[in-house]
Design an enzyme around this catalytic site. Structure first.
Site, mmCIF file in Angstrom:
data_model
loop_
_atom_site.group_PDB
_atom_site.id
_atom_site.type_symbol
_atom_site.label_atom_id
_atom_site.label_comp_id
_atom_site.label_asym_id
_atom_site.label_seq_id
_atom_site.Cartn_x
_atom_site.Cartn_y
_atom_site.Cartn_z
ATOM 1 N N ASP A 1 -2.170 -9.331 -0.354
ATOM 2 C CA ASP A 1 -1.343 -8.383 0.392
ATOM 3 C C ASP A 1 -0.445 -9.098 1.391
ATOM 4 O OD1 ASP A 1 -0.252 -6.121 1.475
ATOM 5 O OD2 ASP A 1 -2.028 -5.529 2.604
ATOM 6 N N ASP B 1 6.389 -5.796 -0.236
ATOM 7 C CA ASP B 1 4.971 -5.644 0.084
ATOM 8 C C ASP B 1 4.163 -5.708 -1.197
ATOM 9 O OD1 ASP B 1 2.529 -5.136 1.177
ATOM 10 O OD2 ASP B 1 2.868 -3.003 1.506
#
Length: 628
Positions: free
Chosen positions: A94, A290
């Site tokens: 992430d 992201d």
């Protein structure tokens, strides 16, 4: 069903050793990304020689394989080992998070995940981060704490600890000490997901990247490469790699927010620019990358223009309802089942950056397959309720993305991410020192995989065969082509098809349990240690990338059996056989009788009773809500 997975931090009370930061928002449906920590750019510069299309390392880095699938799971994971001896965890990669955390053994509210919880008491190198003026502390006032909340209303909180983290035996970067979160409470989707936790790659002092760069062990750069539609997997590199000469770079402003942004100016569909004000992609937090978000989200005007442009180009396709009635997906049928032919039906999409650089997207970068209608596909780009442009993992499938933090730029390069790993997997990485310590004083990891007796050193065990049970989630009541499946497994494990034997199988609903055994090559009585370790690691870490037709799979059981020592008779049976054959031939010749023997090879496969499938062995991923 495609998962709607979002990992954008909207609220955080996280204190690290160097400072404190916090963020809030008033609408959980929006990707409101308020600054958590603004790291100053690293002034160090690293040169990158452009030497052919094959990637080459420029200096030591951590090469790590990615697992899972973006649409089937909603995320990609990598394996990280923590502690001494090391404890393994499957962590979601992430770029939108700045903390790495795993469930702690004393967690009051943690779900059932892929691996056992971290046990600090079993790690001789673990140290708690003691309470100080720069952090929030636990109730006892002894240890620093952290908290993370995400846009889909899940959260993670716990204490901060420091221990040795290891990157696997494929990496040349030796284990390093790092601060991470030990979870005490999980809520929402973090509680129900199969993955153990999060590996934070964002900007911030608690980020794995920032910690490794501050120690001076890697360059201030990392790269991600996600597998394509129906393939999954991929590769990750922490540290610099030499960029391909045709990689397209765009500026990334580290002062704007802790999240990685790019300077997107235009989007072209079928060579035609969308009629938009270029500032539409620069509102709020700009255009954010992201890796923890599944899909892409555009501001309203940009989304409507994009949708209309796509629909004009594919007006000949029939629009159908989406696979999930809870979502108003925009889907089209009639494109065919072969994903390699999608570019013949759907238009090319180009992202144009600030200096006119253009990066082209394939249909797999903005579509996901319909799970109920064969040959149908749906738009994987949605309207955002906020003016920020959010680009999730779907947009960079089969794309090498290099986050060059040292030079404040991000590069894109179309490639086959499933094959990229082979380019990054160097065979001559230095082995860990035998004394358990590396040159920097860090503790070297014990990489013995599960299935091997922990009390036996790799060189002492002669492995005769490797058995494993795999569970396939099939989309049809018809059993798959086992010969084709065996060929795929042989290819992934780098063994000959003759070494793989199907033991038995059983079907329960859509779950197909198959038992396989892998034998050494015909010329060997046992596997070499390196070969056995390679096979076991690939199986244990779910690294098999099977064709989409076989659906998803899960490793249920792995068993390693030692070589069975042969008796004197078995070892010398060939001598007896030759003697008997010679005597027989001489006798036949003496009698003047010619016999013709016809031999048909006939392999028998013992179908042993299959244990009942354990209820709950396969747990469906929870549906995660998109932003609207």
């Amino acid at each position: 069903m495609a998962q709607r997975f979002l990992l954008l931090v909207i609220y955080s009370v996280v204190f690290n050793l160097c400072g404190a930061f916090a963020s809030t928002t008033d609408d959980h449906r929006r990707p409101m990304i308020l600054p958590l920590h603004l790291s100053s750019p690293n002034a160090r510069q690293y040169g990158r020689a452009l030497d052919g299309r094959r990637l080459q390392r420029s200096e030591p880095n951590a090469r790590m394989r990615l697992h899972d699938d973006l649409l089937a799971n909603g995320y990609y994971t990598t394996r990280l080992w923590i502690g001494t001896p090391p404890q393994m965890f499957a962590l979601i990669v992430d770029t939108g998070s700045t903390v790495t955390y795993v469930p702690c053994s004393d967690c009051e509210q943690c779900g059932h995940h892929q691996d056992p919880r971290f046990q600090p008491d079993l790690s001789s190198s673990y140290q708690p981060v003691k309470c100080n003026i720069n952090c929030n502390c636990d109730d006892k006032g002894a240890q620093c704490t952290y908290e993370r909340r995400y846009a889909e209303q899940s959260s993670s909180s716990g204490v901060l600890g420091e221990d040795v983290i290891s990157f696997g035996n494929q990496s040349e970067l030796v284990p390093q000490r790092a601060v991470f979160g030990c979870e005490n409470i999980e809520t929402g989707d973090l509680y129900s997901q199969r993955a153990d936790g999060i590996m934070g790659l964002g900007r911030g002092h608690l980020s794995v990247m920032d910690q490794l760069v501050d120690k001076g062990v890697i360059s201030d750069s990392f790269s991600l490469c996600y597998g394509g539609m129906g393939v999954g997997g991929g590769a990750m590199v922490l540290g610099a790699i030499k960029s391909p000469p045709d990689m397209v770079f765009t500026h990334s402003d580290p002062f704007r927010s802790p999240y990685y942004n790019i300077e997107l100016k235009e989007i072209h569909v079928a060579g035609k620019p969308l009629k938009l004000n270029p500032k539409v992609f620069d509102e709020k937090h700009g255009t954010v990358l992201d890796s923890g978000t599944t899909y892409a989200y555009l501001p309203k005007d940009a989304f409507l223009a994009f949708k209309d442009a796509i629909m004009r180009e594919i007006h000949f396709l029939k629009q159908v309802h989406g696979p999930d009635p809870n979502y108003k997906d925009i889907c089209f049928s009639g494109a065919g089942r072969d994903v390699t032919h999608l570019s013949k039906v759907f238009p090319q999409v180009d992202m144009v950056f600030s200096k006119g650089q253009k990066f082209s997207l394939s249909p797999e970068n903005y579509l996901f397959p319909h799970t109920k209608v064969s040959g149908a596909y749906c738009l994987g780009i949605f309207e955002n309720g906020d003016s920020t442009t959010l680009l999730g993992g779907i947009l960079v499938r089969n794309t090498l993305v290099t986050y060059d933090r040292a030079d404040n730029k991000i590069g894109f390069w179309k490639t086959n991410c499933s094959e990229l790993w082979k380019s990054l997997n160097y065979e001559h990485a230095p082995p860990p020192p035998s004394n358990g310590q590396n040159m920097s004083g860090e503790i070297a990891p014990d990489i013995a995989p599960a299935g091997l007796p922990q009390t036996v050193l790799p060189g002492e065990l002669q492995i005769g065969q490797i058995s494993f049970d795999m569970m396939l989630n099939i989309n049809t009541s018809m059993k798959p082509n086992f010969t084709e499946l065996a060929e795929s497994i042989a290819h992934e494990l780098e063994v000959d098809i003759s070494q793989i034997r199907l033991r038995n199988y059983t079907i329960s609903g859509n779950d197909l349990l198959i038992r396989w055994t892998i034998f050494p090559a015909e010329s060997a009585n046992s596997f070499t240690t390196a070969k056995a370790m390679g096979i076991i690691l690939r199986l244990r870490e779910h690294q098999l990338q099977l064709p989409q037709k076989f659906g998803s799979y899960q490793l249920v059981k792995l068993k390693v059996e030692p070589q069975i020592k042969q008796s004197w008779w078995e070892q010398h049976s060939w001598v007896v056989a030759v003697g008997v054959s010679v005597t027989l031939v001489l006798g036949l010749l003496a009698l003047g009788t010619w016999l013709v023997w016809r031999y048909r090879s006939r392999e028998t496969i013992p179908y042993e009773p299959v244990d009942a499938i354990v209820p709950g062995a396969i747990v469906a991923e929870q549906e995660l809500q998109p932003l609207k």
